[in-house]
Design a protein around this motif. Structure first.
Motif, PDB file in Angstrom:
ATOM      1  N   ALA A   1       0.836  -1.188   0.000  1.00  0.00           N
ATOM      2  CA  ALA A   1       0.000   0.000   0.000  1.00  0.00           C
ATOM      3  C   ALA A   1       0.873   1.241   0.000  1.00  0.00           C
ATOM      4  O   ALA A   1       2.032   1.197   0.434  1.00  0.00           O
ATOM      5  CB  ALA A   1      -0.918   0.005   1.220  1.00  0.00           C
ATOM      6  N   ILE A   2       0.315   2.339  -0.479  1.00  0.00           N
ATOM      7  CA  ILE A   2       1.068   3.578  -0.581  1.00  0.00           C
ATOM      8  C   ILE A   2       0.152   4.744  -0.227  1.00  0.00           C
ATOM      9  O   ILE A   2      -1.038   4.725  -0.531  1.00  0.00           O
ATOM     10  CB  ILE A   2       1.665   3.725  -1.997  1.00  0.00           C
ATOM     11  CG1 ILE A   2       2.682   4.858  -2.067  1.00  0.00           C
ATOM     12  CG2 ILE A   2       0.565   3.884  -3.041  1.00  0.00           C
ATOM     13  CD1 ILE A   2       3.529   4.814  -3.333  1.00  0.00           C
ATOM     14  N   SER A   3       0.720   5.729   0.434  1.00  0.00           N
ATOM     15  CA  SER A   3      -0.062   6.896   0.823  1.00  0.00           C
ATOM     16  C   SER A   3      -0.396   7.759  -0.383  1.00  0.00           C
ATOM     17  O   SER A   3       0.156   7.584  -1.470  1.00  0.00           O
ATOM     18  CB  SER A   3       0.729   7.723   1.846  1.00  0.00           C
ATOM     19  OG  SER A   3       1.920   8.231   1.242  1.00  0.00           O
ATOM     20  N   TRP A   4      -1.282   8.714  -0.175  1.00  0.00           N
ATOM     21  CA  TRP A   4      -1.733   9.534  -1.296  1.00  0.00           C
ATOM     22  C   TRP A   4      -0.600  10.368  -1.887  1.00  0.00           C
ATOM     23  O   TRP A   4      -0.582  10.649  -3.081  1.00  0.00           O
ATOM     24  CB  TRP A   4      -2.899  10.434  -0.872  1.00  0.00           C
ATOM     25  CG  TRP A   4      -2.543  11.544   0.054  1.00  0.00           C
ATOM     26  CD1 TRP A   4      -2.270  11.450   1.387  1.00  0.00           C
ATOM     27  CD2 TRP A   4      -2.440  12.927  -0.275  1.00  0.00           C
ATOM     28  NE1 TRP A   4      -1.992  12.686   1.910  1.00  0.00           N
ATOM     29  CE2 TRP A   4      -2.092  13.616   0.911  1.00  0.00           C
ATOM     30  CE3 TRP A   4      -2.604  13.648  -1.453  1.00  0.00           C
ATOM     31  CZ2 TRP A   4      -1.909  14.989   0.935  1.00  0.00           C
ATOM     32  CZ3 TRP A   4      -2.427  15.022  -1.425  1.00  0.00           C
ATOM     33  CH2 TRP A   4      -2.086  15.669  -0.244  1.00  0.00           C
ATOM     34  N   THR A   5       0.381  10.728  -1.072  1.00  0.00           N
ATOM     35  CA  THR A   5       1.510  11.503  -1.584  1.00  0.00           C
ATOM     36  C   THR A   5       2.578  10.622  -2.215  1.00  0.00           C
ATOM     37  O   THR A   5       3.440  11.113  -2.942  1.00  0.00           O
ATOM     38  CB  THR A   5       2.168  12.292  -0.454  1.00  0.00           C
ATOM     39  OG1 THR A   5       2.720  11.360   0.495  1.00  0.00           O
ATOM     40  CG2 THR A   5       1.164  13.202   0.231  1.00  0.00           C
TER      41      THR A   5
ATOM     42  N   PRO B   1      -8.993   5.708   1.248  1.00  0.00           N
ATOM     43  CA  PRO B   1      -9.458   7.022   1.701  1.00  0.00           C
ATOM     44  C   PRO B   1      -8.737   8.187   1.034  1.00  0.00           C
ATOM     45  O   PRO B   1      -7.575   8.089   0.663  1.00  0.00           O
ATOM     46  CB  PRO B   1      -9.150   6.997   3.201  1.00  0.00           C
ATOM     47  CG  PRO B   1      -9.046   5.569   3.561  1.00  0.00           C
ATOM     48  CD  PRO B   1      -8.483   4.890   2.347  1.00  0.00           C
ATOM     49  N   PHE B   2      -9.477   9.279   0.928  1.00  0.00           N
ATOM     50  CA  PHE B   2      -8.895  10.521   0.445  1.00  0.00           C
ATOM     51  C   PHE B   2      -7.843  11.010   1.430  1.00  0.00           C
ATOM     52  O   PHE B   2      -8.086  11.063   2.624  1.00  0.00           O
ATOM     53  CB  PHE B   2     -10.003  11.576   0.343  1.00  0.00           C
ATOM     54  CG  PHE B   2     -10.331  12.006  -1.041  1.00  0.00           C
ATOM     55  CD1 PHE B   2     -10.473  13.344  -1.335  1.00  0.00           C
ATOM     56  CD2 PHE B   2     -10.508  11.087  -2.050  1.00  0.00           C
ATOM     57  CE1 PHE B   2     -10.786  13.758  -2.620  1.00  0.00           C
ATOM     58  CE2 PHE B   2     -10.813  11.485  -3.341  1.00  0.00           C
ATOM     59  CZ  PHE B   2     -10.954  12.847  -3.627  1.00  0.00           C
ATOM     60  N   GLY B   3      -6.702  11.375   0.896  1.00  0.00           N
ATOM     61  CA  GLY B   3      -5.701  12.001   1.741  1.00  0.00           C
ATOM     62  C   GLY B   3      -5.200  11.148   2.873  1.00  0.00           C
ATOM     63  O   GLY B   3      -4.739  11.661   3.895  1.00  0.00           O
ATOM     64  N   GLY B   4      -5.261   9.841   2.700  1.00  0.00           N
ATOM     65  CA  GLY B   4      -4.881   8.950   3.789  1.00  0.00           C
ATOM     66  C   GLY B   4      -3.467   8.430   3.677  1.00  0.00           C
ATOM     67  O   GLY B   4      -2.734   8.735   2.740  1.00  0.00           O
ATOM     68  N   GLY B   5      -3.126   7.593   4.646  1.00  0.00           N
ATOM     69  CA  GLY B   5      -1.817   6.963   4.648  1.00  0.00           C
ATOM     70  C   GLY B   5      -1.867   5.668   3.886  1.00  0.00           C
ATOM     71  O   GLY B   5      -2.362   5.622   2.764  1.00  0.00           O
ATOM     72  N   TYR B   6      -1.352   4.593   4.488  1.00  0.00           N
ATOM     73  CA  TYR B   6      -1.427   3.279   3.861  1.00  0.00           C
ATOM     74  C   TYR B   6      -2.194   2.336   4.778  1.00  0.00           C
ATOM     75  O   TYR B   6      -2.142   2.473   5.998  1.00  0.00           O
ATOM     76  CB  TYR B   6      -0.029   2.741   3.550  1.00  0.00           C
ATOM     77  CG  TYR B   6       0.962   2.824   4.691  1.00  0.00           C
ATOM     78  CD1 TYR B   6       1.919   3.839   4.712  1.00  0.00           C
ATOM     79  CD2 TYR B   6       0.954   1.905   5.723  1.00  0.00           C
ATOM     80  CE1 TYR B   6       2.825   3.930   5.751  1.00  0.00           C
ATOM     81  CE2 TYR B   6       1.859   1.981   6.761  1.00  0.00           C
ATOM     82  CZ  TYR B   6       2.794   2.995   6.771  1.00  0.00           C
ATOM     83  OH  TYR B   6       3.693   3.082   7.806  1.00  0.00           O
ATOM     84  N   TYR B   7      -2.893   1.415   4.175  1.00  0.00           N
ATOM     85  CA  TYR B   7      -3.798   0.561   4.942  1.00  0.00           C
ATOM     86  C   TYR B   7      -3.701  -0.875   4.481  1.00  0.00           C
ATOM     87  O   TYR B   7      -3.634  -1.134   3.278  1.00  0.00           O
ATOM     88  CB  TYR B   7      -5.244   1.049   4.783  1.00  0.00           C
ATOM     89  CG  TYR B   7      -5.401   2.515   5.103  1.00  0.00           C
ATOM     90  CD1 TYR B   7      -5.326   3.473   4.097  1.00  0.00           C
ATOM     91  CD2 TYR B   7      -5.599   2.938   6.408  1.00  0.00           C
ATOM     92  CE1 TYR B   7      -5.449   4.817   4.388  1.00  0.00           C
ATOM     93  CE2 TYR B   7      -5.721   4.279   6.714  1.00  0.00           C
ATOM     94  CZ  TYR B   7      -5.644   5.220   5.701  1.00  0.00           C
ATOM     95  OH  TYR B   7      -5.761   6.550   5.989  1.00  0.00           O
ATOM     96  N   ARG B   8      -3.753  -1.803   5.417  1.00  0.00           N
ATOM     97  CA  ARG B   8      -3.683  -3.228   5.092  1.00  0.00           C
ATOM     98  C   ARG B   8      -5.056  -3.871   4.985  1.00  0.00           C
ATOM     99  O   ARG B   8      -5.204  -4.893   4.341  1.00  0.00           O
ATOM    100  CB  ARG B   8      -2.865  -3.961   6.153  1.00  0.00           C
ATOM    101  CG  ARG B   8      -1.388  -3.584   6.164  1.00  0.00           C
ATOM    102  CD  ARG B   8      -0.589  -4.546   7.011  1.00  0.00           C
ATOM    103  NE  ARG B   8       0.844  -4.323   6.877  1.00  0.00           N
ATOM    104  CZ  ARG B   8       1.775  -5.238   7.122  1.00  0.00           C
ATOM    105  NH1 ARG B   8       1.418  -6.441   7.541  1.00  0.00           N
ATOM    106  NH2 ARG B   8       3.048  -4.945   6.990  1.00  0.00           N
TER     107      ARG B   8
END
Length: 124
Positions: free
Chosen positions: A49-53, A99-106
């Motif tokens: 997973a990868i964050s939005w940035t 999610p919008f503007g989120g981090g990374y999630y498993r």
């Protein structure tokens, strides 16, 4: 958000593949993104997973140091570079938008949009 995964195929163990996920939406850069996979008879599992940035990422232990997730927000594309592939990597791979503007999630439940999947088969 429509997601289109591609790049799967048949490869020998030790080989490489690069998966891509196209998301033709102007808001792609704002979504957290992830890759999951599902092998026959098994539950869907987290891969990366990868964050939005694009500044933060996370990997399942089974793929760490072999797979690399990246995103090109200018091209609305998510990628997964898979090296040193093993037969146990055989699965259908799915990209997902979270999610919008989120981090990374498993957790799959964090993702609202899913691509159609692309088959990866690794022969021994």
């Amino acid at each position: 958000v429509q997601l289109q995964a591609s790049g799967g195929g048949l490869v020998q163990a030790g080989g490489s593949l690069r998966l891509s996920c196209a998301a033709p939406t102007r808001t792609f850069s704002a979504y957290s993104m992830g890759w999951f996979r599902q092998a026959p008879g098994k539950e869907r599992e987290f891969v990366a997973a990868i964050s939005w940035t694009g500044g933060s990422s996370d990997y399942a232990d089974s793929v760490k140091d072999r797979f690399t997730i990246s995103r090109d927000n200018a091209k609305n594309t998510l990628n997964l570079q898979m090296n040193i592939l093993k037969p146990e990597d055989t699965a259908v791979y799915y990209c997902a938008a979270g999610p919008f503007g989120g981090g990374y999630y498993r957790a799959p439940v964090m993702y609202n949009y899913w691509g159609q999947g692309t088959q990866v088969t690794v022969s021994s």
